[in-house]
Write an enzyme that holds these catalytic residues in place. Sequence first.
Site, mmCIF file in Angstrom:
data_model
loop_
_atom_site.group_PDB
_atom_site.id
_atom_site.type_symbol
_atom_site.label_atom_id
_atom_site.label_comp_id
_atom_site.label_asym_id
_atom_site.label_seq_id
_atom_site.Cartn_x
_atom_site.Cartn_y
_atom_site.Cartn_z
ATOM 1 N N ASP A 1 9.884 1.266 25.246
ATOM 2 C CA ASP A 1 10.395 2.212 24.249
ATOM 3 C C ASP A 1 11.881 1.962 24.010
ATOM 4 O OD1 ASP A 1 11.283 4.690 23.009
ATOM 5 O OD2 ASP A 1 9.422 5.593 23.758
ATOM 6 N N ALA B 1 12.106 -0.977 15.109
ATOM 7 C CA ALA B 1 11.194 0.010 15.699
ATOM 8 C C ALA B 1 11.330 1.357 15.007
ATOM 9 C CB ALA B 1 11.497 0.163 17.189
ATOM 10 N N ALA B 2 10.214 1.897 14.602
ATOM 11 C CA ALA B 2 10.222 3.217 13.956
ATOM 12 C C ALA B 2 8.785 3.694 13.798
ATOM 13 C CB ALA B 2 10.873 3.133 12.571
ATOM 14 N N ASP C 1 14.749 2.471 1.436
ATOM 15 C CA ASP C 1 15.288 3.067 0.198
ATOM 16 C C ASP C 1 14.971 4.560 0.115
ATOM 17 O OD1 ASP C 1 12.542 2.864 -0.303
ATOM 18 O OD2 ASP C 1 12.740 1.728 -2.163
ATOM 19 N N TYR D 1 9.699 11.666 7.313
ATOM 20 C CA TYR D 1 9.997 10.257 7.601
ATOM 21 C C TYR D 1 11.377 9.869 7.083
ATOM 22 C CZ TYR D 1 10.208 5.237 6.708
ATOM 23 O OH TYR D 1 10.640 3.933 6.634
ATOM 24 N N LYS E 1 14.822 8.728 9.073
ATOM 25 C CA LYS E 1 15.498 7.438 8.860
ATOM 26 C C LYS E 1 16.944 7.672 8.407
ATOM 27 C CE LYS E 1 14.111 3.734 9.088
ATOM 28 N NZ LYS E 1 14.035 2.759 10.217
HETATM 29 P P1 NAD Z 1 5.285 -0.455 11.473
HETATM 30 O O1 NAD Z 1 4.879 0.971 11.627
HETATM 31 O O2 NAD Z 1 4.294 -1.443 10.981
HETATM 32 O O3 NAD Z 1 5.836 -1.014 12.861
HETATM 33 C C1 NAD Z 1 6.690 -0.272 13.692
HETATM 34 C C2 NAD Z 1 6.695 -0.960 15.061
HETATM 35 O O4 NAD Z 1 7.596 -0.215 15.903
HETATM 36 C C3 NAD Z 1 5.333 -0.949 15.746
HETATM 37 O O5 NAD Z 1 5.077 -2.226 16.304
HETATM 38 C C4 NAD Z 1 5.483 0.099 16.842
HETATM 39 O O6 NAD Z 1 4.681 -0.160 17.981
HETATM 40 C C5 NAD Z 1 6.962 -0.003 17.153
HETATM 41 N N1 NAD Z 1 7.518 1.242 17.734
HETATM 42 C C6 NAD Z 1 7.339 2.504 17.295
HETATM 43 N N2 NAD Z 1 8.006 3.365 18.088
HETATM 44 C C7 NAD Z 1 8.658 2.616 19.017
HETATM 45 C C8 NAD Z 1 9.535 2.927 20.090
HETATM 46 N N3 NAD Z 1 9.866 4.188 20.382
HETATM 47 N N4 NAD Z 1 10.026 1.910 20.838
HETATM 48 C C9 NAD Z 1 9.668 0.621 20.578
HETATM 49 N N5 NAD Z 1 8.826 0.270 19.583
HETATM 50 C C10 NAD Z 1 8.336 1.263 18.796
HETATM 51 O O7 NAD Z 1 6.575 -0.416 10.549
HETATM 52 P P2 NAD Z 1 7.083 -1.495 9.475
HETATM 53 O O8 NAD Z 1 6.455 -1.200 8.187
HETATM 54 O O9 NAD Z 1 6.981 -2.829 10.083
HETATM 55 O O10 NAD Z 1 8.621 -1.051 9.371
HETATM 56 C C11 NAD Z 1 9.602 -1.633 10.224
HETATM 57 C C12 NAD Z 1 10.947 -0.999 9.902
HETATM 58 O O11 NAD Z 1 11.268 -1.248 8.546
HETATM 59 C C13 NAD Z 1 10.979 0.507 10.069
HETATM 60 O O12 NAD Z 1 12.220 0.858 10.605
HETATM 61 C C14 NAD Z 1 10.820 1.041 8.652
HETATM 62 O O13 NAD Z 1 11.451 2.287 8.528
HETATM 63 C C15 NAD Z 1 11.539 -0.030 7.876
HETATM 64 N N6 NAD Z 1 11.094 -0.224 6.481
HETATM 65 C C16 NAD Z 1 9.771 -0.400 6.198
HETATM 66 C C17 NAD Z 1 9.385 -0.666 4.891
HETATM 67 C C18 NAD Z 1 7.939 -0.892 4.514
HETATM 68 O O14 NAD Z 1 7.640 -1.003 3.318
HETATM 69 N N7 NAD Z 1 7.027 -0.992 5.450
HETATM 70 C C19 NAD Z 1 10.346 -0.736 3.879
HETATM 71 C C20 NAD Z 1 11.701 -0.540 4.215
HETATM 72 C C21 NAD Z 1 12.056 -0.297 5.527
HETATM 73 O O1 DAU Z 2 10.074 2.589 0.188
HETATM 74 C C1 DAU Z 2 10.004 2.031 1.463
HETATM 75 C C2 DAU Z 2 8.921 2.715 2.263
HETATM 76 O O2 DAU Z 2 7.687 2.223 1.772
HETATM 77 C C3 DAU Z 2 9.042 2.482 3.755
HETATM 78 O O3 DAU Z 2 10.250 3.021 4.230
HETATM 79 C C4 DAU Z 2 7.857 3.116 4.488
HETATM 80 O O4 DAU Z 2 7.920 2.804 5.873
HETATM 81 C C5 DAU Z 2 6.576 2.542 3.913
HETATM 82 O O5 DAU Z 2 5.465 3.167 4.513
HETATM 83 C C6 DAU Z 2 6.539 2.739 2.401
HETATM 84 O O6 DAU Z 2 6.410 4.144 2.073
HETATM 85 P P1 DAU Z 2 5.487 4.646 0.883
HETATM 86 O O7 DAU Z 2 5.130 6.051 1.103
HETATM 87 O O8 DAU Z 2 6.095 4.291 -0.428
HETATM 88 O O9 DAU Z 2 4.218 3.662 1.115
HETATM 89 P P2 DAU Z 2 2.638 3.929 1.041
HETATM 90 O O10 DAU Z 2 1.982 2.592 1.084
HETATM 91 O O11 DAU Z 2 2.199 4.966 2.001
HETATM 92 O O12 DAU Z 2 2.469 4.519 -0.423
HETATM 93 C C7 DAU Z 2 2.875 3.774 -1.566
HETATM 94 C C8 DAU Z 2 2.624 4.663 -2.768
HETATM 95 O O13 DAU Z 2 1.213 4.800 -2.947
HETATM 96 C C9 DAU Z 2 3.171 6.067 -2.621
HETATM 97 O O14 DAU Z 2 3.623 6.513 -3.884
HETATM 98 C C10 DAU Z 2 1.959 6.878 -2.186
HETATM 99 C C11 DAU Z 2 0.810 6.171 -2.857
HETATM 100 N N1 DAU Z 2 -0.475 6.200 -2.142
HETATM 101 C C12 DAU Z 2 -0.489 5.848 -0.823
HETATM 102 C C13 DAU Z 2 -1.660 5.861 -0.123
HETATM 103 C C14 DAU Z 2 -1.685 5.503 1.357
HETATM 104 C C15 DAU Z 2 -1.643 6.535 -2.820
HETATM 105 O O15 DAU Z 2 -1.627 6.828 -4.026
HETATM 106 N N2 DAU Z 2 -2.814 6.524 -2.116
HETATM 107 C C16 DAU Z 2 -2.874 6.221 -0.776
HETATM 108 O O16 DAU Z 2 -3.979 6.270 -0.192
#
Ligand code: NAD
Ligand code: DAU
Length: 358
Positions: free
Chosen positions: A58, A81-82, A134, A159, A163
């Site tokens: 962690d 990590a998040a 964002d 969330y 962040k």
């Molecule tokens: P994810 O949920 O796929 O992965 C998160 C990882 O963090 C997992 O492997 C989980 O096991 C690990 N984790 C969670 N809690 C932890 C802890 N306490 N200690 C150590 N490890 C831990 O997330 P992601 O989509 O890969 O996002 C990664 C980062 O990028 C995050 O900080 C997220 O906010 C940011 N981000 C994501 C997106 C997106 O579109 N997915 C966009 C912009 C920013």
């Molecule tokens: O903008 C960056 C973010 O993008 C990251 O910080 C987050 O970690 C990542 O999860 C993502 O967040 P969103 O909420 O934008 O992603 P998600 O894929 O959950 O949803 C994308 C869009 O689609 C959002 O407007 C919600 C919608 N949605 C999502 C799901 C899961 C649907 O309409 N139906 C669905 O079943």
Amino acid sequence: MTILVTGGAGFIGSNFVLDWLAHHNEPVVNLDKLTYAGNLNNLAAVHGDPRHHFVRGDIGDTNLVTRLLHEYQVRAVLNFAAESHVDRSIAGPAAFIDTNVVGTFQLLEAVRSYWSGLAIEVQAGFRFLHVSTDEVYGSLTPDAPAFDEQHCYAPNSPYSASKAASDHLVHAWHHTYGLPVLTTNCSNNYGPFHFPEKLIPLVIHNALAGKPLPIYGDGRQVRDWLYVLDHCSAIRRVLEAGTPGETYNIGGCNEMANIDVVHTVCAILDELRPRPDGVTYAAQVSFVKDRPGHDRRYAIDAGKLERELGWRPQETFQTGICKTVEWFLTHQDWVEDVTSGAYRDWVEKQYADGHPRP
Ligand code: NAD
Ligand code: DAU
């Protein structure tokens, strides 16, 4: 020299580790708690690679983090990590506060203590890169300019609020203690290893399984989509040349409404894996109740990153989404593993006492 990547078994973190080791020889210590979102199968390509050291743990475990920083003489920490899923944060925000806020605080404190003890010239080269989103900027009206780095923080979901809190802590640790931090705020990623709770992988999975494709509300919410390997290259560039204390927005210049994203995915599937009955996958679209507090539009102005560090995304949405759908079609075993629970069962057995079994 070694970098410490946290959350390196998740979607973006694992892509980053693979991408890093494809570009550098510098080793990676990968600290990940392996929550439901962490998956060691994502890292199969570097299994046995002496440059990759995986540790289950962690970011809030100060003793563990301190030990790793000293043992590997870490010169940079990249904090991926998040807890990352907005819908989960609405259903149960506590884990988001624990990891994104308190965990980041504890990580910062462990890193500050280690960094303070380094020789002055090593201190100057050290970096703490915080990966953020964002979503901290809140929601845009349809014609408003895209978020730049000066945009006010206005997070709307548990969330994004968690962040935003972590971003503020990171900035404060720079301003108050001089810790050389970098913050990146990125738009929506998509690509390989994307967990099938998020829109794009969920739609691919449900389409192939013959299930409804759930669209929240009217489906006209806009996101700015970036192929995950473009995010990784931006982070490498910021780590290499970013100015400590600065924030860099990362985006794909690919604003799209959710319903259009889903129709694009359906059209690619129609082409590559047509339904046996010849009907388009778009027929499975199902409009469902909206997400509470659903942000209407995000858009990123990544001009600073381009002007100052010369970074641009390589993929358009069309090229990136084709690669992504193809990846999912050729990695159905990966999807089956994460969706069936087989992988979680394996993790619990493998790490029963906190350590991997030999
Ligand atoms: P994810 O949920 O796929 O992965 C998160 C990882 O963090 C997992 O492997 C989980 O096991 C690990 N984790 C969670 N809690 C932890 C802890 N306490 N200690 C150590 N490890 C831990 O997330 P992601 O989509 O890969 O996002 C990664 C980062 O990028 C995050 O900080 C997220 O906010 C940011 N981000 C994501 C997106 C997106 O579109 N997915 C966009 C912009 C920013
Ligand atoms: O903008 C960056 C973010 O993008 C990251 O910080 C987050 O970690 C990542 O999860 C993502 O967040 P969103 O909420 O934008 O992603 P998600 O894929 O959950 O949803 C994308 C869009 O689609 C959002 O407007 C919600 C919608 N949605 C999502 C799901 C899961 C649907 O309409 N139906 C669905 O079943």
